[in-house]
Scaffold this motif. Sequence first.
Motif, mmCIF file in Angstrom:
data_model
loop_
_atom_site.group_PDB
_atom_site.id
_atom_site.type_symbol
_atom_site.label_atom_id
_atom_site.label_comp_id
_atom_site.label_asym_id
_atom_site.label_seq_id
_atom_site.Cartn_x
_atom_site.Cartn_y
_atom_site.Cartn_z
ATOM 1 N N LYS A 41 0.216 -0.040 -0.006
ATOM 2 C CA LYS A 41 1.661 0.151 -0.123
ATOM 3 C C LYS A 41 2.217 -0.704 -1.259
ATOM 4 C CE LYS A 41 2.783 1.201 4.734
ATOM 5 N NZ LYS A 41 3.468 0.685 5.945
ATOM 6 N N GLY A 81 1.314 0.608 -4.798
ATOM 7 C CA GLY A 81 2.219 1.697 -5.124
ATOM 8 C C GLY A 81 1.597 2.963 -5.670
ATOM 9 N N ASP A 82 0.277 2.958 -5.959
ATOM 10 C CA ASP A 82 -0.280 4.193 -6.515
ATOM 11 C C ASP A 82 -0.700 5.189 -5.445
ATOM 12 O OD1 ASP A 82 -2.387 2.304 -6.056
ATOM 13 O OD2 ASP A 82 -2.637 2.053 -8.209
#
Length: 214
Positions: free
Chosen positions: A196, A199-200
């Motif tokens: 998380k 972010g990817d």
Amino acid sequence: MMEQAFGLEIPQTLSEICQPQRIALLVYDMQVGILSQLPPERTQYVTRQVLKILNAAQDAGIRVFFSRHLSLPVEVAGVFQLRTAMAWQRITHVSEIKPWFLRDAPGFQLIPELKPRSSEVIFDKIAMSAFEGTLLNLALRDCGINALMIVGVATEVGIEPTARHAADLGYIPVVVTDACSGGNQEAAQRSIESLKFAGDAVITDTATLCELLK
């Protein structure tokens, strides 16, 4: 309208990512010998959740790939394989290694509930990432796939490395948290939180994804 730039479509929402012609499903290491290491109630739960995603993907015409972790016989295993086997089995001598997932061992097989179709792919690996040394990347590229749903076991051992490797290869990893399980729940949750934060990867749940795939 999906965001577009330089002749490219750039999906931002889960709905935009989950286009059947551009996404595939990876069912990661749902093997008899791996699930037998989990508490029975956790095995039953993750199996139910994986089957929901699998059925939804099949109904949507999405390409499906199943991975299996393979143990090499000790006679042909190298330094990494032998060190890993000793660490997993908590032993200190190579002579004590008992490979868990040899090709013909019952524990190597996928759990019978999955029932892979003849149109689906089963492939074997000896690394934690499902992309390392396997056919997966080439097969997805050849089909024009740019996103990958990931379910299975174990989150902290193989699913996090696979999601990170997928992102490094240019895929959008979609991790279905309640259709994944770990041998160590605290470590598995740390893996999800780490994904998380990076972010990817897109983090979602079974109910949300199944609704989108209808």
